[in-house]
Write an enzyme that holds these catalytic residues in place. Structure first.
Site, PDB file in Angstrom:
ATOM      1  N   ASP A  14       0.860  -1.194   0.000  1.00 12.94           N
ATOM      2  CA  ASP A  14       0.000   0.000   0.000  1.00 12.94           C
ATOM      3  C   ASP A  14       0.890   1.236   0.000  1.00 12.94           C
ATOM      4  OD1 ASP A  14      -2.484   1.458   0.183  1.00 12.94           O
ATOM      5  OD2 ASP A  14      -1.916   1.956   2.235  1.00 12.94           O
ATOM      6  N   SER A  15       0.287   2.363  -0.348  1.00 13.34           N
ATOM      7  CA  SER A  15       1.035   3.624  -0.331  1.00 13.34           C
ATOM      8  C   SER A  15       1.393   4.029   1.104  1.00 13.34           C
ATOM      9  CB  SER A  15       0.203   4.720  -0.992  1.00 13.34           C
ATOM     10  OG  SER A  15      -1.043   4.851  -0.339  1.00 13.34           O
ATOM     11  N   CYS A  77      -3.673  -0.974  -2.200  1.00 17.01           N
ATOM     12  CA  CYS A  77      -3.951   0.441  -2.466  1.00 17.01           C
ATOM     13  C   CYS A  77      -4.878   0.567  -3.682  1.00 17.01           C
ATOM     14  CB  CYS A  77      -2.617   1.127  -2.748  1.00 17.01           C
ATOM     15  SG  CYS A  77      -2.759   2.861  -3.178  1.00 17.01           S
ATOM     16  N   GLU A 156      -5.928  10.036   8.674  1.00 17.27           N
ATOM     17  CA  GLU A 156      -4.546   9.966   9.173  1.00 17.27           C
ATOM     18  C   GLU A 156      -4.373  10.785  10.460  1.00 17.27           C
ATOM     19  OE1 GLU A 156      -1.291   9.192   7.089  1.00 17.27           O
ATOM     20  OE2 GLU A 156      -2.441   7.727   5.962  1.00 17.27           O
ATOM     21  N   CYS A 188     -11.204   3.317  -1.342  1.00 19.93           N
ATOM     22  CA  CYS A 188      -9.916   3.799  -0.832  1.00 19.93           C
ATOM     23  C   CYS A 188      -9.663   3.074   0.486  1.00 19.93           C
ATOM     24  CB  CYS A 188      -9.965   5.309  -0.606  1.00 19.93           C
ATOM     25  SG  CYS A 188      -8.501   5.975   0.202  1.00 19.93           S
ATOM     26  N   HIS A 190      -8.477   3.953   3.205  1.00 17.65           N
ATOM     27  CA  HIS A 190      -8.732   4.682   4.455  1.00 17.65           C
ATOM     28  C   HIS A 190     -10.210   4.794   4.808  1.00 17.65           C
ATOM     29  CE1 HIS A 190      -4.633   5.794   3.808  1.00 17.65           C
ATOM     30  NE2 HIS A 190      -4.592   6.590   4.853  1.00 17.65           N
TER      31      HIS A 190
HETATM   32  N1  DGL Z   1      -3.989   3.903  -0.323  1.00 19.94           N
HETATM   33  C1  DGL Z   1      -4.636   4.943  -1.104  1.00 19.94           C
HETATM   34  C2  DGL Z   1      -5.868   4.354  -1.793  1.00 19.94           C
HETATM   35  O1  DGL Z   1      -6.409   3.351  -1.391  1.00 19.94           O
HETATM   36  C3  DGL Z   1      -5.025   6.139  -0.258  1.00 19.94           C
HETATM   37  C4  DGL Z   1      -3.859   6.964   0.210  1.00 19.94           C
HETATM   38  C5  DGL Z   1      -3.091   7.597  -0.924  1.00 19.94           C
HETATM   39  O2  DGL Z   1      -3.598   8.541  -1.579  1.00 19.94           O
HETATM   40  O3  DGL Z   1      -1.984   7.146  -1.195  1.00 19.94           O
HETATM   41  O4  DGL Z   1      -6.325   4.910  -2.766  1.00 19.94           O
END
Ligand code: DGL
Length: 269
Positions: A14-15, A77, A156, A188, A190
């Site tokens: 993931d990012s 992600c 976050e 997403c 989050h």
């Molecule tokens: N992990 C990213 C997503 O699911 C969200 C956070 C980001 O923008 O990197 O799209």
């Protein structure tokens, strides 16, 4: 040989820390599997970056996980799944699974009135990948897509239950409520942490779909089909981040639902 391969870990990318919602679902569905997680916390967020950059970062993460001898890779992600996976698919020697298809399938199954809302980062929504995936499953579904870029920083910061968050939810979701969607894809990593204010604003009869559970289910099916389910051993877990391990440990517990053990800071992937 195959037994050795079976007991290799599942790689999760993931990012940042949002992918821990997917790691949590995978752990619940596949309790005997070893996991290696990589969160690119030095470069998060991906959601406002170009496709070229997201593809490059995703390749680097895949190379990093391959060094840890993973038997498959889950791109947790949504942004990387939407923008990088189509460019990368077929070029990696281990099975690759993203979160878009599982989420789209869950939404197509859940909708009763064939009106589905999709929310995600700007990059994910602009890519139109969710809309195309849902409509490929059922062309009769109308998809209403809405970028919600402020949701990631709110989560976050731990602002899941603040008046400011409820205002932002209202601002972003008003068009979807007006359109009377009956199903809403939390596209997403989050957004599951904002499920309560989102559900409160959209109404109890709107079905929220989060791809984490469906993705874990599809991963279990894929591993079974390829005879890659772990046959034995302790379910080892290692978490790598590219920066700020302390913050990841502190915030990540909310995403994972428990304390994070064994966290390491990786160099540039
Ligand atoms: N992990 C990213 C997503 O699911 C969200 C956070 C980001 O923008 O990197 O799209």
């Amino acid at each position: 040989m195959n037994d050795e391969l079976k007991n290799k870990p599942i790689g999760i990318f993931d990012s940042g820390l949002g992918g821990l919602t997917v790691a949590r679902a995978i752990r619940a569905r596949l309790p005997h599997e070893a996991l290696v997680y990589f969160g690119d916390t030095a470069r998060v967020p991906y959601g406002a970056k170009s496709q070229e950059t997201i593809v490059r970062f995703t390749w680097e993460a895949i190379h990093f996980l391959r060094q840890h001898e993973v038997k498959c890779i889950v791109v947790a992600c949504n942004t990387a799944s939407a923008l990088a996976l189509p460019a990368i698919a077929g070029q990696v020697a281990v099975p690759l699974l993203g979160v878009i298809e599982p989420g789209a399938r869950a939404a197509a199954q859940a909708t009763r009135g064939k009106k589905v809302g999709v929310i995600g980062t700007t990059a994910t929504i602009t890519s139109d990948v969710y809309t195309r995936a849902i409509r490929a499953l059922d062309p009769g579904i109308t998809v209403y897509a809405q970028p919600c870029p402020l949701f990631v920083p709110l989560v976050e910061e731990g602002w899941d239950d603040r008046a400011a968050t409820r205002l932002v939810v209202e601002e972003y979701l008003q068009p979807l409520r007006t359109a009377r969607v009956d199903t809403l894809v939390l596209g997403c990593t989050h957004y599951p942490l904002l499920a309560a204010p989102i559900q409160a604003y959209m109404g109890a009869d709107v079905q929220l779909v989060d791809s984490a559970t469906t993705c874990a289910e599809e991963l279990a099916g894929l591993l079974a089909q390829q005879n890659l389910l772990a046959s034995a051993g302790a379910p080892d877990e290692t978490f790598f981040v590219s920066d700020a391990a302390a913050r990841f440990t502190e915030l990540g517990a909310r995403f994972l639902g428990r304390r994070i053990q064994a966290i390491k800071v990786a160099g540039a992937p």
